[in-house]
Design an enzyme around this catalytic site. Structure first.
Site, PDB file in Angstrom:
ATOM      1  N   MET A  65       0.811  -1.198   0.000  1.00 18.33           N
ATOM      2  CA  MET A  65       0.000   0.000   0.000  1.00 18.33           C
ATOM      3  C   MET A  65       0.858   1.267   0.000  1.00 18.33           C
ATOM      4  O   MET A  65       1.909   1.314   0.627  1.00 18.33           O
ATOM      5  CB  MET A  65      -0.885   0.000   1.256  1.00 18.33           C
ATOM      6  CG  MET A  65      -1.980   0.993   1.149  1.00 18.33           C
ATOM      7  SD  MET A  65      -3.392   0.814   2.252  1.00 18.33           S
ATOM      8  CE  MET A  65      -3.242  -0.656   3.144  1.00 18.33           C
ATOM      9  N   CYS A  66       0.373   2.278  -0.748  1.00 17.82           N
ATOM     10  CA  CYS A  66       0.937   3.620  -0.684  1.00 17.82           C
ATOM     11  C   CYS A  66      -0.238   4.579  -0.536  1.00 17.82           C
ATOM     12  O   CYS A  66      -1.268   4.218   0.020  1.00 17.82           O
ATOM     13  CB  CYS A  66       1.815   3.925  -1.901  1.00 17.82           C
ATOM     14  SG  CYS A  66       0.920   3.966  -3.464  1.00 17.82           S
ATOM     15  N   ARG A  67      -0.127   5.803  -1.044  1.00 19.93           N
ATOM     16  CA  ARG A  67      -1.222   6.759  -0.874  1.00 19.93           C
ATOM     17  C   ARG A  67      -2.401   6.432  -1.786  1.00 19.93           C
ATOM     18  O   ARG A  67      -3.537   6.374  -1.336  1.00 19.93           O
ATOM     19  CB  ARG A  67      -0.722   8.185  -1.134  1.00 19.93           C
ATOM     20  CG  ARG A  67      -1.764   9.250  -0.870  1.00 19.93           C
ATOM     21  CD  ARG A  67      -1.145  10.646  -0.885  1.00 19.93           C
ATOM     22  NE  ARG A  67      -2.126  11.630  -0.502  1.00 19.93           N
ATOM     23  CZ  ARG A  67      -2.915  12.274  -1.366  1.00 19.93           C
ATOM     24  NH1 ARG A  67      -2.827  12.015  -2.661  1.00 19.93           N
ATOM     25  NH2 ARG A  67      -3.781  13.160  -0.932  1.00 19.93           N
ATOM     26  N   GLY A  69      -1.848   4.105  -4.871  1.00 19.59           N
ATOM     27  CA  GLY A  69      -1.630   2.839  -5.573  1.00 19.59           C
ATOM     28  C   GLY A  69      -0.548   2.825  -6.627  1.00 19.59           C
ATOM     29  O   GLY A  69      -0.244   1.769  -7.172  1.00 19.59           O
ATOM     30  N   MET A  93      -4.000   4.146   0.733  1.00 23.52           N
ATOM     31  CA  MET A  93      -4.476   4.658   2.009  1.00 23.52           C
ATOM     32  C   MET A  93      -5.694   5.556   1.861  1.00 23.52           C
ATOM     33  O   MET A  93      -6.520   5.630   2.774  1.00 23.52           O
ATOM     34  CB  MET A  93      -3.354   5.410   2.734  1.00 23.52           C
ATOM     35  CG  MET A  93      -2.280   4.519   3.320  1.00 23.52           C
ATOM     36  SD  MET A  93      -2.866   3.328   4.578  1.00 23.52           S
ATOM     37  CE  MET A  93      -3.432   4.422   5.883  1.00 23.52           C
TER      38      MET A  93
END
Length: 114
Positions: A65-67, A69, A93
């Site tokens: 996961m990041c902010r 994708g 996120m």
């Protein structure tokens, strides 16, 4: 780069005891993250790859996961190429927060997505 064949899941499909691998930078992590997630910023990823393989060694799937994708898609692609069972979390996120999934901070302040 083509992510069409990249394994991905919706935030709702991430089990509460799943191994979430957060590849955001330190300031993003500090603002709010998934409790129990493994934080390895994308910028440190290759240097800290051993931590990731150790965490997934128990046969666990990594939910990357990041902010939103993008970075996590790149990391997921790299992990899959290395033989790691990993999936990209669609929407990152922002989707996690939007779905009302719990987030925490290290200092107890209200968590948010930076």
């Amino acid at each position: 780069m083509n992510f069409a064949s990249l394994p991905s899941v919706d935030v709702a499909a991430v089990p509460s005891d799943g191994l979430v691998l957060d590849v955001r930078e330190d300031d993003e992590w500090a603002a709010g993250h998934v409790e129990g997630a493994l934080h390895v910023p994308m910028s440190d990823f290759v240097a800290r790859f051993g931590e990731v393989t150790e965490a997934v060694a128990e046969g666990r799937k990594a939910y990357v996961m990041c902010r939103v994708g993008g970075r996590s898609a790149q990391v997921t692609q790299y992990l899959v190429q290395q033989g790691v069972d990993a999936v990209n979390v669609d929407g990152g996120m922002l989707a996690w927060d939007g779905a009302g999934r719990p987030m925490v901070t290290e200092n107890g302040t209200a968590a948010f997505v930076l």
